[in-house]
Design an enzyme around this catalytic site. Structure first.
Site, PDB file in Angstrom:
ATOM      1  N   SER A 136       0.868  -1.171   0.000  1.00 27.78           N
ATOM      2  CA  SER A 136       0.000   0.000   0.000  1.00 27.78           C
ATOM      3  C   SER A 136       0.906   1.222   0.000  1.00 27.78           C
ATOM      4  O   SER A 136       2.078   1.125   0.385  1.00 27.78           O
ATOM      5  CB  SER A 136      -0.880   0.016   1.267  1.00 27.78           C
ATOM      6  OG  SER A 136      -1.510   1.266   1.454  1.00 27.78           O
ATOM      7  N   TYR A 149      -1.875   0.421  10.798  1.00 31.26           N
ATOM      8  CA  TYR A 149      -1.873  -0.070   9.422  1.00 31.26           C
ATOM      9  C   TYR A 149      -0.569   0.290   8.713  1.00 31.26           C
ATOM     10  O   TYR A 149       0.034  -0.559   8.042  1.00 31.26           O
ATOM     11  CB  TYR A 149      -3.070   0.502   8.673  1.00 31.26           C
ATOM     12  CG  TYR A 149      -3.206   0.002   7.262  1.00 31.26           C
ATOM     13  CD1 TYR A 149      -3.310  -1.359   6.985  1.00 31.26           C
ATOM     14  CD2 TYR A 149      -3.250   0.893   6.189  1.00 31.26           C
ATOM     15  CE1 TYR A 149      -3.445  -1.823   5.679  1.00 31.26           C
ATOM     16  CE2 TYR A 149      -3.384   0.443   4.889  1.00 31.26           C
ATOM     17  CZ  TYR A 149      -3.483  -0.908   4.639  1.00 31.26           C
ATOM     18  OH  TYR A 149      -3.616  -1.360   3.342  1.00 31.26           O
TER      19      TYR A 149
END
Length: 251
Positions: A136, A149
């Site tokens: 990501s 995250y």
């Protein structure tokens, strides 16, 4: 692509980027083992695409060992697409939910490690192969409320980077795809514990990526000539400059 059919495992294949990747690679002529926890969704995807479904929880040593044994017994492997992952919550560090952090590290980092460690010998047995990790843009920068995250994705990124250095000289490619904002049916909904209104606001006012955009990037990197390694491909919506700057112009 070579004229010989290639075989891959795609994790997190029951929805979103994983399902789109299964569809794209099957359309490109790959044999695909579609791996995920939700067997009903995998069966539907298999009926649609001809992929081979395999139910697996990548946070389970036993499940991953069963996946590896199955792949070895049924034809070997040319590539693995480590796509399974996800975000939970968006709390400040001082308010962090430790169980959510553990869950994110378990699936994004240790899950990718389990699958990669288990399947790497099969790639070597084939003579060459690809390890692809979907991280990501969270793996490349921080943002308020995202430490759990971004921390997990940074660790996953370093797993891929270090592996690339460790296998240099072998015919193994290690590829990282780092998507920015991608509107899928579940990512933000899961992150915000089913709050559909909050999830929808993530994508308001601009055109985010869709799962097929990322699947296209995955397919392209895997189709490069064997001597070409795409170390890192960052894919963002045009409206997104970085993790915290999005031009919400309504276009």
């Amino acid at each position: 692509m070579t004229s010989t059919r290639r075989r891959t495992v795609v994790t997190g294949a029951s929805s979103g980027i994983g399902a789109a990747t299964v569809r794209r690679l099957r359309a490109d002529g790959w044999d695909v083992v579609a791996a995920a926890r939700r067997g009903d969704r995998l069966e539907e995807l298999a009926a649609e695409t001809g992929a081979e479904p395999f139910v697996v929880d990548i946070t389970s040593d036993e499940d991953v060992a069963a996946l590896v044994a199955h792949v070895r017994a049924t034809g070997g492997l040319d590539a693995v697409v480590n796509n399974a992952g996800g975000a939970l919550g968006q709390d400040k560090v001082e308010d962090a939910d430790l169980e959510q952090w553990r869950a994110m590290f378990e699936v994004n980092v240790l899950g990718t490690l389990r699958v990669t460690k288990g399947l790497l010998p099969l790639l070597r047995e084939r003579g060459e192969g690809d390890v692809l990790v979907v991280t990501s843009t969270a793996a490349h920068g921080a943002y308020p409320g995202g430490a759990g995250y971004t921390g997990a994705k940074h660790a996953e990124r370093q797993l891929a980077t270090t592996l690339r250095w460790e296998v240099v000289g072998e015919p193994i490619r290690v590829i990282e795809i780092a998507p920015g904002a991608v509107a899928t049916e579940e990512f933000s909904l899961v992150r915000f514990a089913g709050d559909a209104e909050r999830a929808a606001k993530v994508y308001e006012g601009y055109q985010p990526l869709v799962a097929e955009d990322v699947a296209d990037a995955i397919a392209w990197t895997l189709s490069r000539p064997a001597h070409v390694n795409v170390d890192l491909l960052v894919v963002r919506p045009r409206a997104q400059a970085n993790n915290t700057t999005i031009a919400r112009t309504g276009v």
